[in-house]
Design a protein around this motif. Sequence first.
Motif, PDB file in Angstrom:
ATOM      1  N   THR A  35       0.834  -1.200   0.000  1.00  0.00           N
ATOM      2  CA  THR A  35       0.000   0.000   0.000  1.00  0.00           C
ATOM      3  C   THR A  35       0.867   1.247   0.000  1.00  0.00           C
ATOM      4  OG1 THR A  35      -0.133  -0.088   2.417  1.00  0.00           O
ATOM      5  CG2 THR A  35      -1.939  -1.080   1.197  1.00  0.00           C
ATOM      6  N   MET A  36       0.325   2.320  -0.567  1.00  0.00           N
ATOM      7  CA  MET A  36       1.084   3.557  -0.673  1.00  0.00           C
ATOM      8  C   MET A  36       1.075   4.320   0.653  1.00  0.00           C
ATOM      9  SD  MET A  36      -1.606   5.774  -2.970  1.00  0.00           S
ATOM     10  CE  MET A  36      -0.556   7.212  -3.030  1.00  0.00           C
ATOM     11  N   ASP A  37       2.007   5.267   0.773  1.00  0.00           N
ATOM     12  CA  ASP A  37       2.097   6.140   1.949  1.00  0.00           C
ATOM     13  C   ASP A  37       2.210   5.340   3.244  1.00  0.00           C
ATOM     14  OD1 ASP A  37       1.835   8.309   0.247  1.00  0.00           O
ATOM     15  OD2 ASP A  37      -0.341   8.366   0.449  1.00  0.00           O
ATOM     16  N   LYS A  76       0.764   1.885   8.455  1.00  0.00           N
ATOM     17  CA  LYS A  76       0.564   3.326   8.520  1.00  0.00           C
ATOM     18  C   LYS A  76       1.280   3.844   9.764  1.00  0.00           C
ATOM     19  CE  LYS A  76      -1.448   5.055   5.813  1.00  0.00           C
ATOM     20  NZ  LYS A  76      -1.030   5.459   4.446  1.00  0.00           N
ATOM     21  N   LEU A  93     -10.957   9.140  -3.245  1.00  0.00           N
ATOM     22  CA  LEU A  93      -9.514   9.312  -3.077  1.00  0.00           C
ATOM     23  C   LEU A  93      -9.025   8.603  -1.821  1.00  0.00           C
ATOM     24  CD1 LEU A  93      -9.055  13.055  -4.118  1.00  0.00           C
ATOM     25  CD2 LEU A  93      -8.621  11.008  -5.482  1.00  0.00           C
ATOM     26  N   SER A  99      -6.386   5.398  -2.088  1.00  0.00           N
ATOM     27  CA  SER A  99      -5.065   5.441  -1.451  1.00  0.00           C
ATOM     28  C   SER A  99      -4.802   4.207  -0.588  1.00  0.00           C
ATOM     29  CB  SER A  99      -4.935   6.701  -0.590  1.00  0.00           C
ATOM     30  OG  SER A  99      -5.784   6.633   0.542  1.00  0.00           O
ATOM     31  N   LYS A 135      -7.852  12.638 -10.632  1.00  0.00           N
ATOM     32  CA  LYS A 135      -7.182  12.390  -9.350  1.00  0.00           C
ATOM     33  C   LYS A 135      -7.307  10.931  -8.929  1.00  0.00           C
ATOM     34  CE  LYS A 135      -7.921  17.084  -7.605  1.00  0.00           C
ATOM     35  NZ  LYS A 135      -8.725  17.916  -6.662  1.00  0.00           N
ATOM     36  N   HIS A 166      -4.150   7.306  -8.847  1.00  0.00           N
ATOM     37  CA  HIS A 166      -3.781   6.378  -7.780  1.00  0.00           C
ATOM     38  C   HIS A 166      -3.584   4.955  -8.287  1.00  0.00           C
ATOM     39  CE1 HIS A 166      -5.123   9.664  -5.164  1.00  0.00           C
ATOM     40  NE2 HIS A 166      -4.481   9.061  -4.192  1.00  0.00           N
TER      41      HIS A 166
END
Length: 303
Positions: free
Chosen positions: A7-9, A25, A239, A243, A263, A267
């Motif tokens: 997963t991103m971020d 996270k 969004l 994400s 947008k 992703h």
Amino acid sequence: IEVRPATMDSAIAVDRKKRSARAVKFFDVSKDDEIVVGHQGVRVVPVQRSTSRTDVFQFINTIIDADEPKSAVIRELGRELQHVRKTKGKIAVVGGPAIVRTGAGEHLVRLIESRYVDRLFAGSAFAVYDVERALFGTSLGMSPDLAFARGGHENHMRAINTIRESGGIATAVKKKVLTRGIMHACVLHKVDIVLTGSIRDEGPIPGVTTDVVEAQKIMREKLADVTHVLLLGTVQHSLAVASMLAPTVKTVCVDIDPSAVEKAVEHQPLQSIGLVTDVEPFLRELADCLVDAEANRADGRKK
């Protein structure tokens, strides 16, 4: 060691004893967790594009503008969703209030009844709009048949109070207080409903997660086994969900606002389709495509 889920971020936490690595996270990092720092020893493997051109997501991967034909894409998407259901994949819908306000709710109900929706992600407003439409025929006081419904401005709060008095959406369905609409169909057909709150919410109704961090955890858990996601008429929620998705998840974003579609597609650049259009004609045509196919197969079996 493969990092799961991808997963991103996120940071990467390594468990040396189990020889495993997971994406975490920042709010999920605990004391004594070993976190990867820097780039040395990390290899990124991009999602491979198929060369067979048998998948609508592989040969389109683009945004279909408002002035471009969409029927062929929707038919291909219908075939893809049929394949997903046949192979036991999971389909999630991320819905915005526009679905209810444009009159597209009945088409989403048809998809739910035909078992093309496994999870529904939405904000509290989506659920309240749907309940209001089911109970009073309005959404935020507006009627699809009248410019202004008499006393319609009161119906939004009445809908909230009705669900709160019942003890929740599922209880309202069980008590036959709520007898139609998207929420009713979800409860009836055992679709997972994930509702999250926002600062602007009235209520909220029971079942809405108002803690942002807790909402993220629940959403990630419910998205873990999802293979396809329909992002329909909601910018912020789309969004947020996009994400949280693994790069292998295929997404379809439908919105009247081109910037919202752009947008969302950013992703998932290799696994997404964006359609700039009103959500009502999209859902109507998709439901027609899938439900008609079901009817034709049923007729064929009878013969």
